[in-house]
Write a protein that holds these residues in place. Structure first.
Motif, PDB file in Angstrom:
ATOM      1  N   ILE A 158       0.830  -1.206   0.000  1.00  0.00           N
ATOM      2  CA  ILE A 158       0.000   0.000   0.000  1.00  0.00           C
ATOM      3  C   ILE A 158       0.863   1.254   0.000  1.00  0.00           C
ATOM      4  CG2 ILE A 158      -1.758   1.278   1.282  1.00  0.00           C
ATOM      5  CD1 ILE A 158      -2.847  -1.398   2.257  1.00  0.00           C
ATOM      6  N   TYR A 159       2.000   1.239   0.701  1.00  0.00           N
ATOM      7  CA  TYR A 159       2.900   2.396   0.688  1.00  0.00           C
ATOM      8  C   TYR A 159       3.329   2.719  -0.740  1.00  0.00           C
ATOM      9  CZ  TYR A 159       3.586   2.352   5.796  1.00  0.00           C
ATOM     10  OH  TYR A 159       3.413   2.424   7.159  1.00  0.00           O
ATOM     11  N   THR A 160       3.726   1.702  -1.465  1.00  0.00           N
ATOM     12  CA  THR A 160       4.196   1.903  -2.846  1.00  0.00           C
ATOM     13  C   THR A 160       3.069   2.388  -3.743  1.00  0.00           C
ATOM     14  OG1 THR A 160       5.911   0.223  -2.575  1.00  0.00           O
ATOM     15  CG2 THR A 160       5.249   0.751  -4.824  1.00  0.00           C
ATOM     16  N   TYR A 161       1.886   1.800  -3.578  1.00  0.00           N
ATOM     17  CA  TYR A 161       0.746   2.254  -4.376  1.00  0.00           C
ATOM     18  C   TYR A 161       0.429   3.719  -4.091  1.00  0.00           C
ATOM     19  CZ  TYR A 161      -4.100   3.093  -5.652  1.00  0.00           C
ATOM     20  OH  TYR A 161      -5.239   3.662  -6.163  1.00  0.00           O
ATOM     21  N   GLN A 162       0.453   4.123  -2.819  1.00  0.00           N
ATOM     22  CA  GLN A 162       0.144   5.511  -2.473  1.00  0.00           C
ATOM     23  C   GLN A 162       1.166   6.463  -3.065  1.00  0.00           C
ATOM     24  OE1 GLN A 162      -2.772   6.326  -0.639  1.00  0.00           O
ATOM     25  NE2 GLN A 162      -2.225   8.275  -1.618  1.00  0.00           N
ATOM     26  N   ASP A 163       2.447   6.092  -3.057  1.00  0.00           N
ATOM     27  CA  ASP A 163       3.483   6.939  -3.664  1.00  0.00           C
ATOM     28  C   ASP A 163       3.269   7.070  -5.166  1.00  0.00           C
ATOM     29  OD1 ASP A 163       4.567   7.123  -1.151  1.00  0.00           O
ATOM     30  OD2 ASP A 163       6.157   5.651  -1.507  1.00  0.00           O
ATOM     31  N   LEU A 164       2.932   5.965  -5.825  1.00  0.00           N
ATOM     32  CA  LEU A 164       2.674   5.996  -7.261  1.00  0.00           C
ATOM     33  C   LEU A 164       1.457   6.857  -7.575  1.00  0.00           C
ATOM     34  CD1 LEU A 164       3.096   5.009 -10.167  1.00  0.00           C
ATOM     35  CD2 LEU A 164       1.776   2.952  -9.579  1.00  0.00           C
ATOM     36  N   PHE A 165       0.398   6.685  -6.808  1.00  0.00           N
ATOM     37  CA  PHE A 165      -0.814   7.464  -7.024  1.00  0.00           C
ATOM     38  C   PHE A 165      -0.550   8.958  -6.816  1.00  0.00           C
ATOM     39  CE2 PHE A 165      -4.715   9.417  -5.352  1.00  0.00           C
ATOM     40  CZ  PHE A 165      -5.594   9.140  -6.389  1.00  0.00           C
ATOM     41  N   ASP A 166       0.160   9.317  -5.738  1.00  0.00           N
ATOM     42  CA  ASP A 166       0.457  10.729  -5.465  1.00  0.00           C
ATOM     43  C   ASP A 166       1.324  11.336  -6.567  1.00  0.00           C
ATOM     44  OD1 ASP A 166      -0.974  10.495  -3.157  1.00  0.00           O
ATOM     45  OD2 ASP A 166       0.760  10.338  -1.825  1.00  0.00           O
ATOM     46  N   PHE A 167       2.255  10.551  -7.082  1.00  0.00           N
ATOM     47  CA  PHE A 167       3.088  11.057  -8.188  1.00  0.00           C
ATOM     48  C   PHE A 167       2.239  11.367  -9.414  1.00  0.00           C
ATOM     49  CE2 PHE A 167       4.716   9.490 -12.265  1.00  0.00           C
ATOM     50  CZ  PHE A 167       5.579  10.534 -12.576  1.00  0.00           C
ATOM     51  N   ILE A 168       1.372  10.451  -9.797  1.00  0.00           N
ATOM     52  CA  ILE A 168       0.560  10.648 -11.007  1.00  0.00           C
ATOM     53  C   ILE A 168      -0.335  11.878 -10.860  1.00  0.00           C
ATOM     54  CG2 ILE A 168      -1.258   9.639 -12.440  1.00  0.00           C
ATOM     55  CD1 ILE A 168      -0.080   6.889 -11.801  1.00  0.00           C
ATOM     56  N   ALA A 189       0.307   9.478 -16.328  1.00  0.00           N
ATOM     57  CA  ALA A 189       0.825  10.742 -15.788  1.00  0.00           C
ATOM     58  C   ALA A 189       0.487  11.942 -16.663  1.00  0.00           C
ATOM     59  CB  ALA A 189       2.333  10.643 -15.595  1.00  0.00           C
ATOM     60  N   VAL A 190       0.408  11.756 -17.975  1.00  0.00           N
ATOM     61  CA  VAL A 190       0.204  12.905 -18.876  1.00  0.00           C
ATOM     62  C   VAL A 190      -1.270  13.159 -19.176  1.00  0.00           C
ATOM     63  CG1 VAL A 190       2.459  12.583 -19.953  1.00  0.00           C
ATOM     64  CG2 VAL A 190       0.453  11.468 -20.965  1.00  0.00           C
ATOM     65  N   GLN A 191      -2.156  12.419 -18.515  1.00  0.00           N
ATOM     66  CA  GLN A 191      -3.580  12.687 -18.710  1.00  0.00           C
ATOM     67  C   GLN A 191      -3.957  14.022 -18.077  1.00  0.00           C
ATOM     68  OE1 GLN A 191      -5.608  10.562 -20.622  1.00  0.00           O
ATOM     69  NE2 GLN A 191      -3.558   9.704 -20.984  1.00  0.00           N
ATOM     70  N   LYS A 192      -5.068  14.577 -18.502  1.00  0.00           N
ATOM     71  CA  LYS A 192      -5.531  15.854 -17.965  1.00  0.00           C
ATOM     72  C   LYS A 192      -5.901  15.708 -16.492  1.00  0.00           C
ATOM     73  CE  LYS A 192      -7.302  17.606 -22.375  1.00  0.00           C
ATOM     74  NZ  LYS A 192      -8.513  18.081 -23.115  1.00  0.00           N
ATOM     75  N   TYR A 212       1.874  14.986 -11.146  1.00  0.00           N
ATOM     76  CA  TYR A 212       2.353  15.211 -12.517  1.00  0.00           C
ATOM     77  C   TYR A 212       1.239  15.790 -13.384  1.00  0.00           C
ATOM     78  CZ  TYR A 212       5.422  14.425 -16.538  1.00  0.00           C
ATOM     79  OH  TYR A 212       6.239  14.600 -17.643  1.00  0.00           O
ATOM     80  N   GLN A 213       0.016  15.298 -13.185  1.00  0.00           N
ATOM     81  CA  GLN A 213      -1.109  15.767 -13.994  1.00  0.00           C
ATOM     82  C   GLN A 213      -1.423  17.244 -13.755  1.00  0.00           C
ATOM     83  OE1 GLN A 213      -4.480  13.258 -13.209  1.00  0.00           O
ATOM     84  NE2 GLN A 213      -3.752  11.584 -14.513  1.00  0.00           N
ATOM     85  N   LYS A 214      -1.085  17.747 -12.594  1.00  0.00           N
ATOM     86  CA  LYS A 214      -1.436  19.128 -12.260  1.00  0.00           C
ATOM     87  C   LYS A 214      -0.731  20.138 -13.160  1.00  0.00           C
ATOM     88  CE  LYS A 214      -2.653  18.284  -7.432  1.00  0.00           C
ATOM     89  NZ  LYS A 214      -2.299  18.504  -6.009  1.00  0.00           N
ATOM     90  N   THR A 215       0.513  19.843 -13.556  1.00  0.00           N
ATOM     91  CA  THR A 215       1.260  20.792 -14.420  1.00  0.00           C
ATOM     92  C   THR A 215       1.589  20.194 -15.785  1.00  0.00           C
ATOM     93  OG1 THR A 215       3.402  20.041 -13.566  1.00  0.00           O
ATOM     94  CG2 THR A 215       2.292  21.826 -12.374  1.00  0.00           C
ATOM     95  N   ARG A 216       1.776  18.895 -15.842  1.00  0.00           N
ATOM     96  CA  ARG A 216       2.189  18.181 -17.055  1.00  0.00           C
ATOM     97  C   ARG A 216       3.411  18.842 -17.694  1.00  0.00           C
ATOM     98  NH1 ARG A 216      -2.518  16.485 -20.987  1.00  0.00           N
ATOM     99  NH2 ARG A 216      -2.958  18.697 -21.066  1.00  0.00           N
ATOM    100  N   SER A 217       4.272  19.396 -16.858  1.00  0.00           N
ATOM    101  CA  SER A 217       5.486  20.055 -17.325  1.00  0.00           C
ATOM    102  C   SER A 217       6.732  19.239 -17.026  1.00  0.00           C
ATOM    103  CB  SER A 217       5.624  21.423 -16.649  1.00  0.00           C
ATOM    104  OG  SER A 217       5.792  21.278 -15.242  1.00  0.00           O
ATOM    105  N   GLY A 218       6.575  18.140 -16.306  1.00  0.00           N
ATOM    106  CA  GLY A 218       7.728  17.349 -15.918  1.00  0.00           C
ATOM    107  C   GLY A 218       8.370  17.837 -14.638  1.00  0.00           C
ATOM    108  N   LYS A 219       7.782  18.840 -14.005  1.00  0.00           N
ATOM    109  CA  LYS A 219       8.322  19.377 -12.755  1.00  0.00           C
ATOM    110  C   LYS A 219       7.287  19.213 -11.648  1.00  0.00           C
ATOM    111  CE  LYS A 219      11.092  22.898 -15.127  1.00  0.00           C
ATOM    112  NZ  LYS A 219      11.364  24.351 -15.265  1.00  0.00           N
TER     113      LYS A 219
END
Length: 574
Positions: A359-369, A472-475, A372-379
């Protein structure tokens, strides 16, 4: 690496069992076409009540049931019992009405299967097996030979052989027969005697009863032939509650497989970091394990469309709250004496649900995605950057607290995911920036078969990188929970563990975090550098040296091959 998916084994054994039951019943009805009480079986899906009726039919006409059938019954019943025990344990302190309802359904199925097992003589077989001094594998038959070979003509039906000759059902089986002289003969003969005694008692009790109608005995599908029905269609049909219990079994099974494979692979990465095993060996084992998880997903969740995401699996097994699930799952160790008797059982140890269930790993992956979607700039966004920018690659994990280790791993995971997606998507971003092409990132085909595959420079994780980049690059606001599958989380867990283990941090299901000094002589690129040998430390060896020699040979033959040689040389350098 053993396939640990108990649900797939359960469904396989169920299919084999139903296949044999239906074909044995069909053979009996063909043998006695004038018997209106039996009917004809032309369906591959039978209810639990029908299974019991057919078991009763077979018990009346077949004197000796193959041991394989009893073992299949035991396997199916045991799988149901294990799952029921797991969920009963998880709801002991906090009863959940839905889980309790499913457990009641489990008990209904266990009782029904056990009754069919007993009708065929299962209890007598178990007593004979337990009392047998033969502990070798000779007791077991060739499973597929029993299930699929047309051996019904060799079975004794209601006191007659297939050829019409009389069979003395009261005769002593020791006098001979098809099993005489085989290692299984004593067990078979004892089982036959016990079965015949039960049959005699049963026949006395059945006198005077009204015969069941054809509709009550079986369900039929007009125009079908059991020989033409594919094996995958054979099953015990269920109501809505039965489907829920099956899904609980599937969830329990795949979670168990994720946990066990994760711990096995930690051992492989330990060998790489501390014992000098080549990285490619551990990487190959990870690929095999990931393939096993993918295969399990495809086979299991085809029956439960829309319920295959990692989030749904975890919500199901933790009853919607992973935090409250801590303390409801535990393990204990049994120690046995040399004679097989139980010596003692260790006290129950609660497991870290978030750690063990990934679950820790899933939460980190989910938070990253989501970030990333918030700016879609790679930052990263400012809040995310603040939490991950101070990652210390040299942190002494041995002296760090549990919370510090978890934050350290989370920072590494999200930083690594940002690098992964930025590198993987760089060619598309560059083309869009330099040429002014309007390329909507959310519509790009990032798969291996997509148009951008030839430009990529990642090796070994292209499928994983493509899936994560696509999400990650979805709106912003796009639903991604249903798209993150168990094998995505598992593959990321393998990547994270490969680093953590080399730094002296592994996880035990019994004791939690296991710590030791980091591997001093290990470098992550150790085996890659050895393979490439970019600095030509080993003359005539290494990939780079081989490419240089090969390109020189093509240059010398340029006069013979012309432009073709130059093209080949260029491709080698690329």
């Amino acid at each position: 690496m053993a396939d640990l998916n108990t649900y797939l084994k359960y469904k396989r054994d169920e299919r084999y069992l139903v296949y044999w039951i239906i074909h044995a019943s069909a053979h009996i009805t063909k043998r006695f076409p004038s018997n209106s009480t039996e009917g004809s079986i032309f369906t591959a899906a039978i209810s639990l009540s029908m299974l019991k009726s057919l078991a009763q039919l077979i018990a009346r006409h077949i004197d000796l049931i193959p041991t394989t059938i009893f073992r299949l019954f035991e396997s199916v019943i045991d799988a149901r019992k294990r799952t029921q025990h797991f969920y009963l344990q998880s709801t002991a302190s906090d009863p959940d009405p839905e889980i309790q309802k499913s457990n009641a359904s489990h008990q209904h199925w266990i009782d029904g299967l056990s009754e069919a097992f007993d009708l065929l003589g299962g209890k007598a077989w178990q007593k004979v097996k337990e009392g047998s001094s033969d502990t070798s594998d000779t007791f077991y038959e060739d499973e597929e030979q029993v299930i699929f070979a047309n051996k019904f003509s060799m079975l004794s039906l209601d006191g007659q052989t297939e050829g019409g000759g009389e069979v003395d059902v009261d005769a002593d089986p020791d006098d001979g027969g098809e099993d005489a002289g085989t290692p299984e003969a004593p067990i078979r003969q004892k089982a036959r005697r016990a079965k015949q005694k039960l049959n005699k008692k049963g026949k006395k009790n059945k006198r005077g009863q009204k015969p069941k109608s054809k509709e009550q005995a079986v369900e039929s599908t007009s125009g079908s032939d059991p020989q033409e029905i594919p094996l995958e269609s054979y099953r015990i049909i269920e109501d809505e509650t039965g489907m829920i219990t099956d899904y609980l079994m599937a969830v329990y099974s795949i979670t168990q497989q994720l946990v066990r494979l994760r711990h096995e692979l930690q051992g492989a990465w330990y060998s790489v970091a501390y014992q000098g095993m080549n990285t490619s060996v551990a990487s190959s084992l990870c690929k095999v394990a990931i393939g096993m998880i993918k295969d399990a997903q495809l086979q299991i969740f085809v029956e439960f469309p829309g319920h295959d995401s990692f989030d749904t699996v975890i919500q199901t097994i933790t009853r919607g709250d992973p935090d409250k699930a801590n303390g409801t799952f535990g393990l204990s160790i049994n120690r046995f004496n040399p004679d097989g008797t139980l010596d003692q059982t260790s006290p129950r140890s609660d497991i870290d649900v978030k750690e063990e269930f990934l679950i820790y790993t899933y939460q980190d992956l989910f938070d990253f995605i989501i970030d990333y979607q918030k700016t879609r700039s790679g930052k990263p966004t400012k809040p995310m950057l603040k939490s991950i920018q101070d990652w210390d690659p040299y942190l002494n994990l041995l002296r760090a607290s549990k919370g510090q280790r978890l934050r350290w791993r989370r920072s590494f995971t999200i930083n690594w995911l940002y690098d992964l997606v930025n590198v993987f998507s760089s060619i598309v971003v560059q083309r869009r920036t330099m040429s002014g092409q309007n390329i909507p990132l959310e519509t790009v085909d990032w798969s291996r078969t997509g148009p951008w595959n030839k430009h990529r420079r990642l090796f070994g994780i292209n499928d994983f990188a493509g899936d994560i980049t696509h999400l990650a690059v979805q709106k912003p606001g796009t639903d991604i929970k249903s798209k993150v599958l168990p094998h995505h989380v598992f593959e990321l867990q393998c990547i994270i563990d490969s680093l953590a283990v080399s730094r002296g941090w592994s996880v035990s299901v019994l004791t939690g975090h296991v710590l030791k000094p980091a591997a001093k002589d290990f470098r992550p690129r150790r085996d890659v550098d050895l393979f490439m040998d970019r600095e030509n430390k080993r003359f005539g060896k290494g990939f780079c040296s081989s490419v240089d020699i090969l390109s020189q040979l093509f240059d010398k033959d340029a006069t013979l091959h012309g432009d073709k040689s130059e093209q080949i040389t260029q491709r080698i350098h690329d």
